[in-house]
Design a protein around this motif. Structure first.
Motif, PDB file in Angstrom:
ATOM      1  N   TYR A  28       1.105  -1.152   0.078  1.00  0.00           N
ATOM      2  CA  TYR A  28       0.067  -0.070   0.079  1.00  0.00           C
ATOM      3  C   TYR A  28       0.864   1.238   0.123  1.00  0.00           C
ATOM      4  O   TYR A  28       2.101   1.231   0.193  1.00  0.00           O
ATOM      5  CB  TYR A  28      -1.045   0.037   1.189  1.00  0.00           C
ATOM      6  CG  TYR A  28      -0.425   0.270   2.462  1.00  0.00           C
ATOM      7  CD1 TYR A  28       0.194   1.238   3.200  1.00  0.00           C
ATOM      8  CD2 TYR A  28       0.314  -1.068   3.333  1.00  0.00           C
ATOM      9  CE1 TYR A  28       0.790   1.453   4.212  1.00  0.00           C
ATOM     10  CE2 TYR A  28       0.643  -0.917   4.648  1.00  0.00           C
ATOM     11  CZ  TYR A  28       1.025   0.332   4.994  1.00  0.00           C
ATOM     12  OH  TYR A  28       1.856   0.183   6.171  1.00  0.00           O
ATOM     13  N   GLU A  29       0.248   2.477  -0.259  1.00  0.00           N
ATOM     14  CA  GLU A  29       1.072   3.709  -0.400  1.00  0.00           C
ATOM     15  C   GLU A  29       0.318   4.804   0.745  1.00  0.00           C
ATOM     16  O   GLU A  29      -0.660   4.791   0.720  1.00  0.00           O
ATOM     17  CB  GLU A  29       1.023   4.366  -1.584  1.00  0.00           C
ATOM     18  CG  GLU A  29       1.795   5.459  -1.727  1.00  0.00           C
ATOM     19  CD  GLU A  29       1.735   6.111  -3.150  1.00  0.00           C
ATOM     20  OE1 GLU A  29       2.429   7.258  -3.276  1.00  0.00           O
ATOM     21  OE2 GLU A  29       1.491   5.546  -4.019  1.00  0.00           O
ATOM     22  N   LYS A  30       1.127   5.412   1.941  1.00  0.00           N
ATOM     23  CA  LYS A  30       0.708   6.148   2.608  1.00  0.00           C
ATOM     24  C   LYS A  30       1.705   7.217   2.727  1.00  0.00           C
ATOM     25  O   LYS A  30       2.991   7.226   3.077  1.00  0.00           O
ATOM     26  CB  LYS A  30       0.720   5.253   4.007  1.00  0.00           C
ATOM     27  CG  LYS A  30       0.295   5.985   5.226  1.00  0.00           C
ATOM     28  CD  LYS A  30       0.332   5.300   6.456  1.00  0.00           C
ATOM     29  CE  LYS A  30      -0.423   6.135   7.793  1.00  0.00           C
ATOM     30  NZ  LYS A  30      -0.246   5.207   8.753  1.00  0.00           N
ATOM     31  N   GLU A  31       1.077   8.404   2.482  1.00  0.00           N
ATOM     32  CA  GLU A  31       1.847   9.675   2.689  1.00  0.00           C
ATOM     33  C   GLU A  31       2.962   9.514   1.594  1.00  0.00           C
ATOM     34  O   GLU A  31       4.152  10.306   2.034  1.00  0.00           O
ATOM     35  CB  GLU A  31       2.276   9.993   4.057  1.00  0.00           C
ATOM     36  CG  GLU A  31       1.112  10.371   4.955  1.00  0.00           C
ATOM     37  CD  GLU A  31       1.404  10.438   6.407  1.00  0.00           C
ATOM     38  OE1 GLU A  31       2.620  10.416   6.650  1.00  0.00           O
ATOM     39  OE2 GLU A  31       0.370  10.692   7.372  1.00  0.00           O
ATOM     40  N   GLY A  32       2.808   8.973   0.383  1.00  0.00           N
ATOM     41  CA  GLY A  32       3.765   9.191  -0.508  1.00  0.00           C
ATOM     42  C   GLY A  32       4.783   8.053  -0.464  1.00  0.00           C
ATOM     43  O   GLY A  32       5.810   8.019  -1.099  1.00  0.00           O
ATOM     44  N   GLU A  33       4.793   7.184   0.823  1.00  0.00           N
ATOM     45  CA  GLU A  33       5.867   6.095   1.090  1.00  0.00           C
ATOM     46  C   GLU A  33       5.150   4.843   0.717  1.00  0.00           C
ATOM     47  O   GLU A  33       3.882   4.712   1.061  1.00  0.00           O
ATOM     48  CB  GLU A  33       6.136   6.356   2.369  1.00  0.00           C
ATOM     49  CG  GLU A  33       7.207   7.682   2.528  1.00  0.00           C
ATOM     50  CD  GLU A  33       7.892   7.570   3.998  1.00  0.00           C
ATOM     51  OE1 GLU A  33       8.836   7.956   3.896  1.00  0.00           O
ATOM     52  OE2 GLU A  33       7.077   7.195   4.965  1.00  0.00           O
ATOM     53  N   LEU A  34       5.939   3.829   0.554  1.00  0.00           N
ATOM     54  CA  LEU A  34       5.692   2.571   0.176  1.00  0.00           C
ATOM     55  C   LEU A  34       5.446   1.584   1.623  1.00  0.00           C
ATOM     56  O   LEU A  34       6.208   1.720   2.289  1.00  0.00           O
ATOM     57  CB  LEU A  34       6.519   1.606  -0.749  1.00  0.00           C
ATOM     58  CG  LEU A  34       5.871   0.403  -1.505  1.00  0.00           C
ATOM     59  CD1 LEU A  34       4.596   0.477  -2.407  1.00  0.00           C
ATOM     60  CD2 LEU A  34       7.116  -0.380  -2.042  1.00  0.00           C
ATOM     61  N   GLY A  35       4.385   0.975   1.796  1.00  0.00           N
ATOM     62  CA  GLY A  35       4.246   0.082   2.885  1.00  0.00           C
ATOM     63  C   GLY A  35       3.720  -1.340   2.672  1.00  0.00           C
ATOM     64  O   GLY A  35       3.342  -1.539   1.614  1.00  0.00           O
TER      65      GLY A  35
END
Length: 314
Positions: A37-44
């Motif tokens: 997933y993507e959260k605040e422009g970062e990959l998770g």
């Protein structure tokens, strides 16, 4: 506890000592249930673990291997199984680095992508491949043993779920290298690697390894084979009895025909004596009737064939 739970409990009971095997185990676990997933422009990445104890174990492993503290843990209620589902998340600046080290992501000049090739450097060693399969089965595998109740029955089945076809096919090929026959089936928008043969399922569980579970399926296989052997013997015995009954009925009918048409006294003395003995003792086997007449089975068969021939001529 069903058989799937038994295998998974046994997997979790084995301590993994080497760091390379720990990484392979975590990689298999993530491959089986991970979602990017993507959260605040970062990959998770979020992935599922069976229970709270496993969540703590995996969190400790991340701390030891990568110096990364997993802080994001979510729990949802599984109404179908009446159990909680635990999800761990890897996010932040080091997520890509860790997932790349686990062989899950590829990073180059063009950016980051998921490596759909499951079996890479992280599974190169045999011990690491086994650890990878333990993690994979733990997150997305299940195994069902034959049961019989209420006139319904199930056979042997082991399956592992995949979201893409290529890793499912690659897993079949990897299993084939270890002498385990598996196939791929499309289901629910994904793909399932499944094994139906009891021997191949046993070999897969031994490959993990999970010896206690191997003993259980071996015991079941022996008991079922013994029960099948007894049933086959019963059916064979019943078939032989039916043939003997049919032969006796045919013989008695032939004797009655002779008695009605020309009388048994018209036969030669030895044939007349045999005919009367057969009618008077319909439950005797051929051996018992031969002993009663004090003749051999071969002689008895010869006399009975003659009686049937005379009846047919009439």
């Amino acid at each position: 506890m069903n058989f799937t739970e038994q295998i998974k409990t046994e997997i979790l009971s084995k301590q993994i000592k080497d760091s390379h095997c720990k990484k392979a185990f975590i990689a298999g676990l993530i491959r089986g249930s991970g979602v990017l997933y993507e959260k605040e422009g970062e990959l998770g990445l979020e992935f599922k673990v069976p229970d709270e104890q496993t969540a703590m174990m995996i969190s400790l492993a991340f701390s030891q291997l990568f110096g990364y503290e997993i802080r994001e843990v979510s729990v949802t209620e599984d109404l179908q199984n009446n159990k909680d589902k635990y999800y761990l998340s890897i996010s932040g600046g080091r997520a890509v680095e860790i997932l790349t080290e686990l062989g899950i992501l590829l990073e180059d000049e063009e950016g980051v992508a998921v490596d759909l090739k499951f079996y890479n450097e992280i599974t190169k060693k045999d011990c690491c491949l086994r650890s990878f399969f333990r993690g994979l089965f733990l997150s997305s595998g299940r195994c069902v043993l034959p049961t019989k109740s209420d006139n319904t029955s199930t056979g042997y089945l082991l399956e592992i779920y995949f979201s893409h076809h290529s890793p499912a096919l690659e897993t079949c090929q990897k299993l084939a290298e270890s002498g385990i026959s598996a196939r791929v089936l499309s289901r629910r928008g994904g793909h399932v690697v499944y094994i139906r043969s009891a021997e191949d399922i046993k070999d897969f569980i031994a490959f993990l390894p999970a010896p206690i579970s191997v003993l259980k399926i071996t015991e079941l296989m022996i008991n079922r084979e013994l029960a099948n052997k007894i049933n086959r013997q019963k059916n064979c015995d019943l078939g032989n009895v039916n043939k003997q009954v049919e032969a006796v009925v045919k013989m008695v009918n032939a004797i009655k025909k002779i008695d009605t048409e020309i009388g048994l006294d018209s036969l030669k003395p030895d044939l007349a004596m045999t005919a009367r003995a057969r009618v008077d003792n319909p439950d005797d086997t051929m051996s018992e009737l031969a002993e009663r007449l004090d003749i051999t089975k071969s002689c008895l068969n010869h006399r009975l064939r003659k009686i049937v021939l005379i009846a047919n001529e009439l």
